[in-house]
Write a protein that holds these residues in place. Structure first.
Motif, mmCIF file in Angstrom:
data_model
loop_
_atom_site.group_PDB
_atom_site.id
_atom_site.type_symbol
_atom_site.label_atom_id
_atom_site.label_comp_id
_atom_site.label_asym_id
_atom_site.label_seq_id
_atom_site.Cartn_x
_atom_site.Cartn_y
_atom_site.Cartn_z
ATOM 1 N N ARG A 9 0.806 -1.221 0.000
ATOM 2 C CA ARG A 9 0.000 0.000 0.000
ATOM 3 C C ARG A 9 0.846 1.281 0.000
ATOM 4 O O ARG A 9 0.488 2.284 0.612
ATOM 5 N N ALA A 10 1.993 1.241 -0.677
ATOM 6 C CA ALA A 10 2.825 2.443 -0.810
ATOM 7 C C ALA A 10 2.060 3.492 -1.609
ATOM 8 O O ALA A 10 1.192 3.165 -2.417
ATOM 9 N N THR A 11 2.371 4.738 -1.375
ATOM 10 C CA THR A 11 1.782 5.804 -2.167
ATOM 11 C C THR A 11 2.378 5.738 -3.566
ATOM 12 O O THR A 11 3.592 5.843 -3.736
ATOM 13 N N LEU A 12 1.519 5.513 -4.552
ATOM 14 C CA LEU A 12 1.938 5.431 -5.947
ATOM 15 C C LEU A 12 1.150 6.443 -6.756
ATOM 16 O O LEU A 12 -0.033 6.659 -6.492
ATOM 17 N N THR A 13 1.787 7.017 -7.740
ATOM 18 C CA THR A 13 1.089 7.953 -8.609
ATOM 19 C C THR A 13 0.652 7.258 -9.893
ATOM 20 O O THR A 13 1.219 6.238 -10.292
ATOM 21 N N ASP A 14 -0.329 7.842 -10.515
ATOM 22 C CA ASP A 14 -0.779 7.333 -11.798
ATOM 23 C C ASP A 14 0.369 7.366 -12.809
ATOM 24 O O ASP A 14 0.547 6.430 -13.586
ATOM 25 N N ALA A 15 1.179 8.407 -12.780
ATOM 26 C CA ALA A 15 2.301 8.523 -13.710
ATOM 27 C C ALA A 15 3.295 7.377 -13.517
ATOM 28 O O ALA A 15 3.832 6.848 -14.496
#
Length: 133
Positions: A9-15
């Motif tokens: 559940r790491a913070t991931l961006t759409d990019a």
């Protein structure tokens, strides 16, 4: 996972997901992750510093069934055990959330990975495709 660190559940961006999908050889759809993550039970990611090199998503029905979706490893990072470890951690997260089943579908050439390396079993299933490839 030789050379990579992992996170749940790491913070991931759409990019980041677009870049990884393209590096994996897939067709990226900008905006997909921003829409999909709110329906996710959880996800597992692999990183080389700030670079996303692997990803697996677990969707669910809110009860007993979880679905492994979109596992991918950057082409330059494949064959290092990263995909197997991502699937193992996704499996464990689904089990720990109380799910009884983890489903996956895949292309025939991936049978050895899912059945031999990851421990999935063959089962009957049905599918309706709404779009042509």
């Amino acid at each position: 996972m030789a050379g990579a660190s992992s996170a749940v559940r790491a913070t991931l961006t759409d990019a980041q997901l677009v870049t990884l999908t393209e590096a994996h050889g897939g067709r990226a759809e900008p905006g997909w992750w921003d829409r999909a993550k709110r329906h996710s039970l959880g996800w597992v990611s692999a990183h080389d510093g700030d670079t996303l090199v692997g990803f697996a998503n677990v969707a669910w029905d809110g009860a007993d069934h979880a679905f492994l979706l979109d596992p991918k490893v950057h082409g330059d990072w494949q064959h290092r055990g990263i995909g197997t470890e991502l699937v193992r951690r996704a499996r464990d997260a689904a089990r720990d959330a109380g799910c009884e089943w983890l489903h996956v579908d895949f292309e025939p050439h991936l049978r050895p990975f899912y059945f031999d390396a990851c421990g999935f079993a063959s089962t009957d299933a049905g599918l309706i495709r709404f779009t042509a490839s």
